[in-house]
Design an enzyme around this catalytic site. Sequence first.
Site, mmCIF file in Angstrom:
data_model
loop_
_atom_site.group_PDB
_atom_site.id
_atom_site.type_symbol
_atom_site.label_atom_id
_atom_site.label_comp_id
_atom_site.label_asym_id
_atom_site.label_seq_id
_atom_site.Cartn_x
_atom_site.Cartn_y
_atom_site.Cartn_z
ATOM 1 N N HIS A 15 20.346 31.166 10.578
ATOM 2 C CA HIS A 15 21.024 33.160 11.625
ATOM 3 C C HIS A 15 19.483 34.082 10.736
ATOM 4 C CE1 HIS A 15 25.327 32.254 10.433
ATOM 5 N NE2 HIS A 15 25.047 31.878 11.622
ATOM 6 N N ASP A 52 22.971 28.424 8.549
ATOM 7 C CA ASP A 52 23.068 29.535 7.998
ATOM 8 C C ASP A 52 21.419 30.644 8.334
ATOM 9 O OD1 ASP A 52 23.359 32.242 6.113
ATOM 10 O OD2 ASP A 52 25.880 31.177 5.561
#
Length: 456
Positions: free
Chosen positions: A287, A264
């Site tokens: 991310h 993430d």
Amino acid sequence: MSILFSENYINEVEGRAHYHKKKGGIISAPSSPAYAPDPNVPPPLVPSDPYSSPTQNGPCIFDVTSFGAVGDGNTDDTAAFQATWKAACAVESSVILLPSKGKFMITSSIFNGPCKPGLVMQIDGILMPPDGPDCWPESDSKKQWLVFYRLNEFTMNGTGTIEGNGQKWWDLPCKPHRGPHGSTLPGPCDSPAMIRFFLSNNTQISGIRIQNSPQFHIKFDGCDGVLINKLQINSPQFSPNTDGIHVQETKNVGIYNSMIANGDDCISIGPGCSNVDIQGVVCDHSHGISIGSLGVHNTRSCVSNITVRGALIKNSDNGVRIKTWQGGSGSVSDISFHDIQMENTTNSIIIDQYYCLTKACRNETSAVYLSGVSYKNIKGTYNNVRSAPIHFACSDAVPCTNITMSEVELLPAQGELVDDPFCWNAYGIQESLTIPPIDCLQDGMPLSLGEALVGC
């Protein structure tokens, strides 16, 4: 000119035992930031010989095995850790030692302060939670594992590993696409954040490895004064919600010379943060580095004075991103993304003021006001062949203002240049030619800022 990486540049930085605040509160960076910890330079240890008896002026060492910890990877050592903590907490400049040959398993625990100043937790062995939700005690919270509460001048360092045993949490059928036939089943789907610092001041973390967290690896909430240096965080690319470092309601933060590979956000900056300096960080298959999300459920969010420089972001869904929900209020201001190398990112530069996790989000007129965002010397490659690597989607009612673009060169990893960046209600200047050209950025200031001036 491309950003260059040199071995000498990487090897210059030594871990610091102390840190200081600049005027305005921001923690000063170590000199000459590095892109990765040097494996030949050990992290700072306290004391230098942890197995020697303390000298007259040296720290008092509390070895967890002396308080009954077994360290075989199976025995529950929670009680021994709590006893060690209680004893060390009462002694100034003490050291809680997890020796290198130990593999210590403890259940969800809160380590309370305040303690005497200068407390150190030196992790040279392995520290881990129970193996998955079926082994988690029913009486324990499934939202957190290690919580450090109301501490001042606390240090966590060493040569060891904090292992999260996250695989069985990631495989729960309530996780995205983990149910039958690639479905996502309804929750509850609580999974523990690995390490949380809450209402603590002047915290230092260095040298250790944190890996395979069930959810966020490390969180800071309501803290003042955080120094992270030479930290390694590792989880698989598709491990859900495994943010590397998350800060919220926290100020005066320095994150330096660390490597983060996760599933993430590499680093996420939530509401209420100010004076955050990120330097010399490598983000892999993540991310990217995100500010937000902000303004969820019509809340007011304030974020200011955030600097990201000398970073390498590679094989990531996003590069540098600011994301806010419609209906929020407050402001994001004085943001600098400088000297960043992108390698094979999908969406390299993003402002998204229409952030939404479902298709059912309503259109709202209010928004968090974004102003003073600088992108300078950002270069590298992107892998999205359908859309340009720059995307500025600002609120209809509250435009983004004072965006500065300088020396931005983003080229396709393969194929032809996607030369049509997206801008909506975004105002700013190009100080130099941008690749791809961002002619959609509007000059000057808008005629109205809507409700933006309510601000912070």
